[in-house]
Scaffold this active site. Structure first.
Site, PDB file in Angstrom:
ATOM      1  N   LYS A   1     -32.592  -0.088  28.241  1.00 13.84           N
ATOM      2  CA  LYS A   1     -32.425  -1.192  27.332  1.00 13.84           C
ATOM      3  C   LYS A   1     -31.075  -1.258  27.013  1.00 13.84           C
ATOM      4  O   LYS A   1     -30.643  -2.371  26.800  1.00 13.84           O
ATOM      5  CB  LYS A   1     -33.128  -0.671  25.914  1.00 13.84           C
ATOM      6  CG  LYS A   1     -34.732  -0.620  25.979  1.00 13.84           C
ATOM      7  CD  LYS A   1     -35.538   0.143  24.802  1.00 13.84           C
ATOM      8  CE  LYS A   1     -36.889   0.097  25.117  1.00 13.84           C
ATOM      9  NZ  LYS A   1     -37.583   0.942  24.112  1.00 13.84           N
TER      10      LYS A   1
ATOM     11  N   GLN B   1     -37.595   4.269  18.488  1.00 14.37           N
ATOM     12  CA  GLN B   1     -38.125   4.521  20.026  1.00 14.37           C
ATOM     13  C   GLN B   1     -39.228   5.688  19.494  1.00 14.37           C
ATOM     14  O   GLN B   1     -39.162   6.507  18.884  1.00 14.37           O
ATOM     15  CB  GLN B   1     -36.945   5.277  20.615  1.00 14.37           C
ATOM     16  CG  GLN B   1     -37.375   5.741  21.987  1.00 14.37           C
ATOM     17  CD  GLN B   1     -37.770   4.551  22.926  1.00 14.37           C
ATOM     18  OE1 GLN B   1     -37.009   3.458  22.911  1.00 14.37           O
ATOM     19  NE2 GLN B   1     -38.583   4.502  23.860  1.00 14.37           N
TER      20      GLN B   1
ATOM     21  N   ASP C   1     -39.460  -5.416  18.174  1.00 15.59           N
ATOM     22  CA  ASP C   1     -40.653  -4.767  18.864  1.00 15.59           C
ATOM     23  C   ASP C   1     -42.133  -5.214  18.125  1.00 15.59           C
ATOM     24  O   ASP C   1     -43.065  -4.844  19.010  1.00 15.59           O
ATOM     25  CB  ASP C   1     -40.809  -3.249  18.597  1.00 15.59           C
ATOM     26  CG  ASP C   1     -40.491  -2.306  19.785  1.00 15.59           C
ATOM     27  OD1 ASP C   1     -40.228  -2.843  20.811  1.00 15.59           O
ATOM     28  OD2 ASP C   1     -40.185  -1.060  19.833  1.00 15.59           O
TER      29      ASP C   1
ATOM     30  N   GLY D   1     -58.658  -3.113  26.637  1.00 13.75           N
ATOM     31  CA  GLY D   1     -57.784  -2.444  25.801  1.00 13.75           C
ATOM     32  C   GLY D   1     -57.627  -3.093  24.371  1.00 13.75           C
ATOM     33  O   GLY D   1     -57.477  -4.113  24.236  1.00 13.75           O
TER      34      GLY D   1
ATOM     35  N   GLY E   1     -42.912  -2.705  38.862  1.00 15.08           N
ATOM     36  CA  GLY E   1     -42.412  -3.936  39.379  1.00 15.08           C
ATOM     37  C   GLY E   1     -42.919  -5.053  38.839  1.00 15.08           C
ATOM     38  O   GLY E   1     -42.544  -6.096  39.118  1.00 15.08           O
TER      39      GLY E   1
ATOM     40  N   THR F   1      -3.490 -29.533 -27.953  1.00 13.78           N
ATOM     41  CA  THR F   1      -3.458 -29.000 -29.370  1.00 13.78           C
ATOM     42  C   THR F   1      -3.611 -27.515 -29.408  1.00 13.78           C
ATOM     43  O   THR F   1      -4.079 -27.013 -28.341  1.00 13.78           O
ATOM     44  CB  THR F   1      -4.412 -29.774 -30.288  1.00 13.78           C
ATOM     45  OG1 THR F   1      -5.686 -29.329 -29.782  1.00 13.78           O
ATOM     46  CG2 THR F   1      -4.292 -31.351 -30.202  1.00 13.78           C
ATOM     47  N   PRO F   2      -3.465 -26.830 -30.544  1.00 11.65           N
ATOM     48  CA  PRO F   2      -3.838 -25.405 -30.638  1.00 11.65           C
ATOM     49  C   PRO F   2      -5.280 -25.318 -30.426  1.00 11.65           C
ATOM     50  O   PRO F   2      -5.600 -24.039 -30.294  1.00 11.65           O
ATOM     51  CB  PRO F   2      -3.342 -24.856 -32.047  1.00 11.65           C
ATOM     52  CG  PRO F   2      -2.376 -25.918 -32.225  1.00 11.65           C
ATOM     53  CD  PRO F   2      -2.625 -27.238 -31.735  1.00 11.65           C
TER      54      PRO F   2
END
Length: 935
Positions: free
Chosen positions: A56, A100, A125, A172, A273, A380-381
């Site tokens: 992998k 794994q 997976d 299966g 294969g 102004t203030p």
């Protein structure tokens, strides 16, 4: 019939890898610095697992995937594995993540629990229950499919045979192959039968299959004569049978009797294969797909944001009533909405968070958005609503025009909050919320600055004390102690030696003269400019005597406390470009001069590293939100007189990256345009390298009437009738100040939009007159705003004007070159910005010009410290006075922050409490824990 065509997994997987390799190249070209990431978590050291992982990792490297192998020992517990999984789930660099199997641990570990702990969006997976459930429901575009079934489907596609309408048989029912294979074929419109060890008519069912997938784990159990002529046969089995002709004494076979089956099938996979190579290829494909989904979801500048709907009331309730009536979004949600990754956000409860500086590196190749600064006419203030306008503008741009937009504002000091001014979170329906969090401790930044500042102050007096009471050798022995018989200079001491021109690293090699120069800073007490600070208004700390305890042996001196936000450490925080830059600026801070006239720095005191440690979290911007749900950075709060009065460079830079090239960042400059805006341009933009697109100049009818000759206004006192009744003559006369401030902004080459912040006492004629004057004075546009009462809706005209102005020609420029002499720079500001005829340097200021030029600080920018209540030095001179001479009483240096600040007139850096402070109205509900009162 002809023998079956071989479906070579080696060939097909090779084609898949080449395709993925090209996709990764395209991905990295589009998003420089990005690579798909795969993590493989292994427990133990099984040989077969090591072999599979090697395959992998090799495949990932070929394709361009960044693969990381994490290996836990076989002593790892279930908790250890889960902790590691949690870390990988949170890592944005990991897009695909597999555990794994089997888990080779000496301790019991629940495999199902482990696989389900993997984040579904990273479960390449496809083993988690969530991904399995989505597959069983047919959500193929929103899940990950186990790699072997996915590889089988890819091989079936290679035949060119349409799956839809075919009869398929799967032998299966494992969770990894059989069950997901059934679902995959079913949702590709095949009619599927699943067979297993209890199926009594297996041969009969196989004989009906147009597509046969076998994953039973029994050697050659499916016979050739069972297979329907022309069927596609996919053999997932790997079994070992005795074979005396092989060196190992065995050979690998599948679950299908290959030699007889190939005579009946049209396509068949060999073993080995066939399916085997496809499994790894599909793992790589899922990882690349996951990375693509990640980029789509977290594409910089692509926001999916939920805005809050305001329920407006008339009359407008108090600020804190409004603030408490809205439930802020969880800050985690806000962070996600603007494209921040989980590991880039540190939560401080539900409504505030700190943002990691690493986001700048991640987005370094992304274009910046539009940069807008909000300033005002001479106020102004009472203030004219710059903060309210800033918030209203971002709410309009975001919640109403659906633009990506960030507000970047200063954090207020608690001194004014509990003193006379109250809070600074905006007001009405334009607030940063929760306002009590904003106005109080927030995330503790100001407290950290207090601690850091006072550490420097303590270091100054302690160093003078020790130098006055010890010999050179005694000082040296304590500064460079012998530890286990070895003496060693610290890094900061090496820097001091280099500054002194002593190029030695062995403490035993210094001469007596060098020891003397090293240990004695020889501070002149009369030159100390560094004061202690406190974030509370306390007039009785303006002048104090320190060192009166008997333990100080009579070494006392006069000192003072300033308000924390006036500390140079605050200014450094606001101008720093990162942690390293902040640390370097700390080291350059000049705290005094030696008796020989040399500058003494924080680095000389040995305190730089400690300051960086105290400030390591403070450097991260604070994330909050407005009432309507737009994001806000609250970071730094330097004074706007002795400092530059702007929020942090770092917050602006991060926000500009997050909004994307079409978005907006709106920041606010303190006081009027002659002070905060001028410093924003000449200091902040000079150091940040950022260039503004638009100036928003806030004006009010009230302030213009004052500049037109109206009576004084005082906080807490009812307004005189001149301010509550229409008076066009006063407004028109006062527009001289508006005209001058528009001119000041245009002097820097930036388009100006005037926001006329409407109060309920203003008349339509007065507002229209201000708009007319602003346009005639050269403003790009001028609009009336009612955001205080209406939220973002009331600033829509302003937002649209800002959008248009941001597209207008922009020729931004600085007012002066920093290489000019100090006096020339001061004169330029006084004449061009304030309207003065000239400047006058008093003796102390003249001495400082000579001193700072000699010390090498003459090329720093200028940060004028003058009243904000007039363009001149006299707060009583309103409008746009001219012809005056600006007196410069003194000049001081903030070398670490990076500017000189001339003092114009007298001012206090420690405010006092009024007769009736704001804290009279602030209380805590002991049952609910809620803050009540006015801010």
């Amino acid at each position: 019939m002809a023998p079956a065509e071989i479906l070579s997994g080696k060939i097909v997987s090779g084609q898949v890898r080449e395709r993925l390799k090209q996709q990764v190249i395209e991905m990295t070209e589009k998003f420089p610095g990005f690579r798909p990431g795969l993590a493989i978590l292994q427990v133990g050291n099984r040989d077969d697992s090591n072999l599979y992982i090697h395959m992998k990792l090799k495949a990932a490297a070929e394709i361009g995937i960044s693969a990381n192998h994490i290996k836990l020992p076989n002593t790892a517990t279930e908790a250890d594995v889960l902790k590691c999984i949690a870390s990988l789930n949170a890592d944005p660099a990991v897009h695909g993540f597999i555990v794994q199997l089997p888990l080779d641990s000496d301790n019991p570990i629940n495999t199902e629990k482990i696989t389900n702990a993997v984040a579904p969006e990273k479960d390449v997976d496809g083993l988690s229950s969530i991904n399995a459930g989505k597959l069983s429901r047919g959500d193929l575009g929103d899940c990950f499919i186990p790699c072997t079934p996915k590889g089988c489907m890819e091989l079936i596609r290679q035949t060119g045979v349409q799956v839809a309408g075919k009869r398929a048989v799967v032998i299966g029912r494992s969770k990894i192959v059989g069950a997901p294979m059934h679902d995959l074929l079913l949702w590709n419109n095949a009619t599927v039968t699943t067979c297993h060890s209890k199926t009594s008519t297996l041969a009969e069912e196989v004989g009906k299959a147009d597509i046969l997938v076998v994953a039973a784990g029994r050697a050659e159990m499916v016979k050739g004569e069972w297979i329907k002529p022309g069927a596609i046969v996919i053999d997932c089995g790997i079994n070992h049978v005795p074979d005396s002709t092989k060196a190992s004494g065995k050979r690998v076979v599948g679950d299908v009797a290959y030699n007889s089956a190939k005579e009946k099938a049209s396509f068949i996979t060999p073993v080995p294969g066939g399916v085997g190579p496809m499994t790894v290829a599909m793992l790589m494909q899922s990882t690349v797909e996951s990375a693509q989904r990640f980029l789509e979801k977290f594409q910089p500048g692509k926001w999916t944001i939920q805005y809050n709907q305001l329920t407006l009331k008339t009359p407008v309730p108090s600020d804190i009533e409004i603030s408490k009536s809205y439930m802020p979004k969880p800050i985690e949600q806000v962070a996600k909405e603007v494209g921040l990754f989980p590991d880039e956000v540190e939560l401080y409860g539900q409504t505030k968070a700190k943002v990691q500086l690493s986001v700048l590196k991640r987005l370094q190749n992304q274009p910046d958005g539009k940069y807008v600064v909000v300033t005002g006419i001479t106020p102004t203030p009472l203030g004219e609503g710059k903060s309210t306008t800033t918030v209203g503008l971002v709410q309009a741009l975001g919640a109403h025009l659906h633009q990506n937009v960030f507000a970047c504002v200063r954090q207020p000091s608690q001194g004014p909050t509990f003193g006379i001014k109250g809070g600074a979170a905006g007001g009405g329906y334009c607030q940063v919320v929760p306002m009590e969090e904003f106005n109080l401790h927030l995330t503790g930044d100001i407290h950290a600055i207090t601690a850091a500042n006072n550490l420097v102050a303590a270091a100054i007096d302690a160093r003078m004390f020790h130098e006055l009471t010890q010999s050179d050798q005694a000082l040296y022995n304590r500064l460079v102690p012998s530890v286990s018989g070895v003496r060693k200079f610290s890094d900061i001491q090496i820097r001091r030696l280099q500054k002194l021109g002593i190029n030695k690293t062995d403490p035993m090699a210094l001469t007596k003269e060098e020891v003397n120069a090293f240990v004695r800073l020889d501070i002149d007490p009369g030159t100390i400019t560094w004061q202690r600070v406190l974030d509370t208004n306390d007039r009785f700390l303006r002048k104090i005597t320190i060192g009166q305890s008997a333990t100080e042996k009579g070494f006392s001196r006069t000192a003072q406390f300033d308000i924390t936000v006036s500390s140079e450490i605050m200014a450094v925080l606001a101008l720093a470009d990162g942690l390293d830059d902040m640390k370097k600026r700390f080291g350059r801070m000049v705290v005094a001069s030696s008796k020989k006239g040399q500058p003494v720095t924080a680095d000389d005191l040995g305190v730089t590293g400690a300051l960086a440690v105290l400030m390591k979290d403070t450097v991260k911007p604070n994330l909050m939100q407005t009432l309507e749900g737009t994001p806000v950075f609250v970071h730094a709060g330097p004074f706007a007189n002795i400092a530059h009065g702007n929020s942090s460079v770092l917050a602006d830079k991060i926000a500009l990256k997050l909004v994307g090239k079409d978005g907006f960042v709106v920041t606010e400059a303190g006081f009027g345009a002659d002070i905060g805006m001028e410093k924003f341009f000449n200091i902040k933009c000079r150091y940040s390298g950022l260039r503004p697109h638009v100036v928003v100049l806030v004006a009010t009818v009230r302030a213009l009437k004052m500049h037109g000759g109206g009576p004084a206004v005082t906080a807490g006192v009812p307004l005189p009738k001149e301010y509550t009744e229409e008076n066009l003559q006063l407004v028109a006369k006062g527009c001289s100040n508006l005209n001058k401030q528009i001119q000041n902004a245009r002097m820097f080459g930036v388009p100006v939009v005037v926001a006329v912040n409407a109060f309920k006492t203003d008349t339509k004629a007065e507002l229209a007159l201000v708009v007319q004057h602003a346009k005639e004075a050269g403003a790009f546009d001028a609009v009336e705003c009612t955001h205080w009462a209406e939220g973002g809706k009331g600033a829509l005209a302003l937002a649209r004007a800002v959008q248009r102005a941001s597209q207008a020609p922009n020729n931004f420029r600085f007012l002066y070159n920093v290489e000019l002499p100090i006096v020339d720079k001061i004169r330029l500001i006084a004449q061009q910005v304030y309207g003065a005829r000239d400047i006058e340097l008093l003796p102390e200021a003249q001495e400082k010009v000579a001193l700072y030029t000699k010390q090498g600080f003459g090329n720093l920018p200028i940060c004028m410290a003058k009243t904000h209540l007039s363009l001149s030095h006299d707060p009583e001179q309103k409008g746009a006075p001219t012809g005056f001479v600006l007196p410069i009483r003194d000049i001081r240096a903030s070398v670490g922050a990076g500017f000189l600040y001339p003092l114009v007139g007298t001012m206090s850096t420690m405010p006092g409490l009024p007769t009736r402070p704001c804290f009279y109205d602030i209380d805590l509900d002991p049952v609910s824990g809620e803050v009540n009162g006015l801010f």
